[in-house]
Design an enzyme around this catalytic site. Structure first.
Site, PDB file in Angstrom:
ATOM      1  N   THR A 180       0.859  -1.185   0.000  1.00  0.00           N
ATOM      2  CA  THR A 180       0.000   0.000   0.000  1.00  0.00           C
ATOM      3  C   THR A 180       0.884   1.219   0.000  1.00  0.00           C
ATOM      4  OG1 THR A 180      -1.651  -1.116   1.329  1.00  0.00           O
ATOM      5  CG2 THR A 180      -1.706   1.292   1.359  1.00  0.00           C
ATOM      6  N   ARG A 209     -13.284  -8.191  -0.531  1.00  0.00           N
ATOM      7  CA  ARG A 209     -12.404  -8.173   0.641  1.00  0.00           C
ATOM      8  C   ARG A 209     -11.827  -6.771   0.845  1.00  0.00           C
ATOM      9  NH1 ARG A 209      -6.894  -6.581   1.470  1.00  0.00           N
ATOM     10  NH2 ARG A 209      -6.132  -7.599   3.333  1.00  0.00           N
ATOM     11  N   GLY A 224      -9.043  -4.516   3.241  1.00  0.00           N
ATOM     12  CA  GLY A 224      -7.952  -4.596   4.217  1.00  0.00           C
ATOM     13  C   GLY A 224      -7.994  -3.388   5.129  1.00  0.00           C
ATOM     14  N   ASP A 225      -6.862  -3.064   5.704  1.00  0.00           N
ATOM     15  CA  ASP A 225      -6.774  -1.948   6.655  1.00  0.00           C
ATOM     16  C   ASP A 225      -6.711  -0.583   5.975  1.00  0.00           C
ATOM     17  OD1 ASP A 225      -4.206  -2.968   5.697  1.00  0.00           O
ATOM     18  OD2 ASP A 225      -3.351  -1.306   6.835  1.00  0.00           O
ATOM     19  N   THR A 233       1.318  -0.493   6.084  1.00  0.00           N
ATOM     20  CA  THR A 233       1.248  -1.425   4.961  1.00  0.00           C
ATOM     21  C   THR A 233       1.556  -2.806   5.527  1.00  0.00           C
ATOM     22  OG1 THR A 233       2.120  -2.029   2.786  1.00  0.00           O
ATOM     23  CG2 THR A 233       3.655  -0.978   4.298  1.00  0.00           C
ATOM     24  N   GLY A 240      -3.443  -6.641   5.968  1.00  0.00           N
ATOM     25  CA  GLY A 240      -4.523  -5.850   6.553  1.00  0.00           C
ATOM     26  C   GLY A 240      -5.270  -6.554   7.665  1.00  0.00           C
TER      27      GLY A 240
HETATM   28  N1  ASP Z   1      -2.511  -3.513   3.822  1.00  0.00           N
HETATM   29  C1  ASP Z   1      -2.944  -3.865   2.500  1.00  0.00           C
HETATM   30  C2  ASP Z   1      -4.163  -4.734   2.577  1.00  0.00           C
HETATM   31  O1  ASP Z   1      -4.228  -5.586   3.444  1.00  0.00           O
HETATM   32  C3  ASP Z   1      -1.910  -4.527   1.668  1.00  0.00           C
HETATM   33  C4  ASP Z   1      -0.488  -4.064   1.864  1.00  0.00           C
HETATM   34  O2  ASP Z   1      -0.277  -2.969   2.353  1.00  0.00           O
HETATM   35  O3  ASP Z   1       0.438  -4.806   1.556  1.00  0.00           O
HETATM   36  O4  ASP Z   1      -5.023  -4.597   1.747  1.00  0.00           O
END
Ligand code: ASP
Length: 318
Positions: free
Chosen positions: A149, A177, A179-180, A200, A203
């Site tokens: 991210t 789906r 994520g965070d 990042t 998530g």
């Molecule tokens: N945090 C992101 C997610 O889970 C992915 C990432 O940052 O690698 O969607």
């Protein structure tokens, strides 16, 4: 003082542009939008915006957020398809008192009725990655490698702070789906009276600890951003391992309202970018030492060249 910090090397060119906006006494939100859009637009980054890797049904679903550290307003979108710059939609959603976090179809309806640019975000390269991955997997979809991210925190010369994130989430994720990254407190948090943080990593694990908020809370208690990042990431990584036997990747960056910054990660060689009034945009690599303490090394010429070469190398169908 002004400053910007961002996750991953991919933010460098965006940060150069954003830092220029801040240097010219521009607005913190404009600087962030310029910086994140630059990453979203670059097709060779396969985890953000155009060129982002698709979900298991070969659709690119994008998540993004924006937060204003003065008012604590945030806007976010999740699982948005076919729009060029999700971060712009997220920024626009900050203006309302409700309906700030829109997902899927509803987010697309909003974006389309507010004139945001439509674009097919699935590139040829992303299709090849998808087809190759399908061939590598048997019937069980398990490996989600190939996600990152771009998360940024910025401070302008008037002391305003903001944060923004953008991602295509996990490669081969289940449709719908999230994520965070679009979730306030987990993927991002910023308070102009204190500072901000962004994440990042996996998530599903980042959300278990609301880690961005936690870092800002520690800074509010008086910790330097580096101390706050190390404490929160190390303690939560340990806690996940204790309770669940494992912890997903987790890398956090932070900046306070003095332009001091910090970073902590539970992986080795995490790259991030910093620019402040006194420091040109610089790529650092973070390594773990004892007890969650971090060591940083500036990325050298060879690392930088290799980075771009591997990102842009021709792809072949397996
Ligand atoms: N945090 C992101 C997610 O889970 C992915 C990432 O940052 O690698 O969607």
């Amino acid at each position: 003082m002004y400053g910007m910090i961002a996750t991953w090397r991919m933010a460098l060119e965006g940060i150069e542009k954003g830092a220029q906006v801040l240097k010219e006494n521009g607005n913190v939100q404009d600087a962030l939008e310029v910086a994140v859009c630059d990453v979203e637009d670059f097709e060779y980054y396969k985890s953000v915006g155009y060129g982002g890797l698709p979900n298991r049904e070969e659709e690119v679903e994008l998540d993004a957020s924006f937060m204003d550290g003065d008012t604590l307003a945030f806007g976010a979108v999740g699982a948005v398809k076919d729009f060029a710059n999700p971060v712009r939609i997220a920024r626009s959603l900050m203006q309302y008192d409700a309906n700030n976090f829109l997902v899927g179809n509803g987010a697309e309806k909003y974006a389309s009725s507010h004139g945001f640019e439509r674009k097919n975000m699935l590139t040829e390269r992303a299709k090849i990655h998808y087809e190759n991955r399908l061939k590598e997997m048997n019937d069980e979809l398990k490996p989600y490698s190939g996600h990152d991210t771009v998360g940024m925190v910025a401070l302008d010369q008037d002391g305003h702070m903001a944060s923004a994130t953008s991602t295509s989430g996990l490669f081969m994720k289940h449709p719908g789906r999230l994520g965070d990254s679009p979730v306030c407190g987990s993927g991002f948090y910023v308070d102009s009276f204190v500072g901000g943080a962004s994440a990042t990593g996996l998530g599903e694990d980042v959300m278990k600890g609301c880690v961005s908020y936690e870092i800002v809370r520690c800074m509010k208690d008086g910790m330097h951003p580096q101390e706050a990042c190390e404490k929160v990431v190390h303690q939560f990584d340990e806690e996940l391992k204790r309770r669940r036997g494992k912890a997903g990747d987790m890398s956090l960056i932070a900046m306070n309202n003095q332009g001091e910054w910090g970073c902590a990660t539970n992986i080795d060689g995490f790259s991030f970018v910093v620019a402040t009034q006194t420091c040109q945009p610089t790529v650092y690599l973070a390594y773990r030492e004892e007890n969650g303490k971090m060591r940083f090394a500036e990325a050298d010429q060879a690392w930088m060249e290799n980075y771009m070469q591997t990102r842009t190398a021709p792809l072949v169908r397996k």
